[in-house]
Design a protein around this motif. Sequence first.
Motif, PDB file in Angstrom:
ATOM      1  N   PHE A  47       0.863  -1.182   0.000  1.00 51.06           N
ATOM      2  CA  PHE A  47       0.000   0.000   0.000  1.00 51.06           C
ATOM      3  C   PHE A  47       0.897   1.228   0.000  1.00 51.06           C
ATOM      4  O   PHE A  47       1.824   1.323   0.801  1.00 51.06           O
ATOM      5  CB  PHE A  47      -0.901   0.005   1.240  1.00 51.06           C
TER       6      PHE A  47
ATOM      7  N   SER B 228       0.557   5.522  -0.143  1.00 52.99           N
ATOM      8  CA  SER B 228      -0.283   6.710  -0.112  1.00 52.99           C
ATOM      9  C   SER B 228       0.613   7.931  -0.211  1.00 52.99           C
ATOM     10  O   SER B 228       1.512   8.117   0.621  1.00 52.99           O
ATOM     11  CB  SER B 228      -1.108   6.760   1.176  1.00 52.99           C
ATOM     12  N   ASP B 229       0.392   8.750  -1.227  1.00 50.37           N
ATOM     13  CA  ASP B 229       1.180   9.955  -1.457  1.00 50.37           C
ATOM     14  C   ASP B 229       0.230  11.148  -1.379  1.00 50.37           C
ATOM     15  O   ASP B 229      -0.507  11.426  -2.328  1.00 50.37           O
ATOM     16  CB  ASP B 229       1.852   9.875  -2.827  1.00 50.37           C
TER      17      ASP B 229
ATOM     18  N   GLY C 120      -2.549  11.397   0.086  1.00 48.11           N
ATOM     19  CA  GLY C 120      -3.928  10.984  -0.104  1.00 48.11           C
ATOM     20  C   GLY C 120      -4.207  10.221  -1.392  1.00 48.11           C
ATOM     21  O   GLY C 120      -5.253   9.604  -1.529  1.00 48.11           O
ATOM     22  N   ARG C 121      -3.297  10.242  -2.335  1.00 49.71           N
ATOM     23  CA  ARG C 121      -3.444   9.441  -3.558  1.00 49.71           C
ATOM     24  C   ARG C 121      -2.976   8.033  -3.220  1.00 49.71           C
ATOM     25  O   ARG C 121      -1.849   7.841  -2.772  1.00 49.71           O
ATOM     26  CB  ARG C 121      -2.605  10.029  -4.693  1.00 49.71           C
ATOM     27  N   GLU C 122      -3.832   7.046  -3.427  1.00 49.89           N
ATOM     28  CA  GLU C 122      -3.533   5.682  -3.006  1.00 49.89           C
ATOM     29  C   GLU C 122      -3.176   4.785  -4.187  1.00 49.89           C
ATOM     30  O   GLU C 122      -3.776   4.877  -5.257  1.00 49.89           O
ATOM     31  CB  GLU C 122      -4.723   5.091  -2.255  1.00 49.89           C
TER      32      GLU C 122
ATOM     33  N   HIS D  48      -1.987   0.525  -4.946  1.00 51.45           N
ATOM     34  CA  HIS D  48      -2.039  -0.795  -4.322  1.00 51.45           C
ATOM     35  C   HIS D  48      -1.247  -1.815  -5.127  1.00 51.45           C
ATOM     36  O   HIS D  48      -1.324  -1.839  -6.361  1.00 51.45           O
ATOM     37  CB  HIS D  48      -3.500  -1.251  -4.210  1.00 51.45           C
TER      38      HIS D  48
ATOM     39  N   TRP E 261       3.022   4.718  -9.418  1.00 48.63           N
ATOM     40  CA  TRP E 261       3.575   5.842  -8.655  1.00 48.63           C
ATOM     41  C   TRP E 261       5.017   6.121  -9.063  1.00 48.63           C
ATOM     42  O   TRP E 261       5.418   7.272  -9.216  1.00 48.63           O
ATOM     43  CB  TRP E 261       3.488   5.548  -7.152  1.00 48.63           C
TER      44      TRP E 261
ATOM     45  N   SER F 196       4.037  -1.013   3.371  1.00 46.29           N
ATOM     46  CA  SER F 196       3.285   0.231   3.362  1.00 46.29           C
ATOM     47  C   SER F 196       4.251   1.402   3.338  1.00 46.29           C
ATOM     48  O   SER F 196       5.262   1.404   4.038  1.00 46.29           O
ATOM     49  CB  SER F 196       2.409   0.309   4.616  1.00 46.29           C
TER      50      SER F 196
ATOM     51  N   VAL G  66       3.710   5.668   3.425  1.00 41.57           N
ATOM     52  CA  VAL G  66       2.798   6.812   3.502  1.00 41.57           C
ATOM     53  C   VAL G  66       3.626   8.089   3.466  1.00 41.57           C
ATOM     54  O   VAL G  66       4.547   8.272   4.264  1.00 41.57           O
ATOM     55  CB  VAL G  66       1.939   6.760   4.780  1.00 41.57           C
TER      56      VAL G  66
ATOM     57  N   GLU H 183       3.058  12.133   3.602  1.00 40.63           N
ATOM     58  CA  GLU H 183       2.118  13.198   3.904  1.00 40.63           C
ATOM     59  C   GLU H 183       2.861  14.285   4.665  1.00 40.63           C
ATOM     60  O   GLU H 183       3.968  14.054   5.127  1.00 40.63           O
ATOM     61  CB  GLU H 183       0.929  12.660   4.709  1.00 40.63           C
TER      62      GLU H 183
END
Length: 108
Positions: free
Chosen positions: A34, A36-37, A39-41, A43, A51, A103, A105, A107
Amino acid sequence: MPDTELPPPIQEFIDATNAGDTERFLKVFTEDAFLSDWGREFHGIEGAAQWNRTDNIGMESRFEVLDAEGAGDGWTVTLKVTGNRFNGTGPLRFRLQDGKIASLVIEP
């Protein structure tokens, strides 16, 4: 660069990006990863590949480690990023599983 030794999958994430090596880059992610950049996800391996094309190696990103803290499977690494998309400094939060990145993330 901090004195902290990064776990091998995180170091490989950085090294593969800096080398512009997509094949090496994708090998550091679990099959069900997973990402997340802001809020852009994304998978799985295909999401990581997407990405990578739009925000990372495809934009000639380069990473410099400014700080790292963590233990076991949870790490936060602050990177200085330069390239043709995002330029700046920010934390990346990694969760590792079985020697790979499960994962990531990004942010503020």
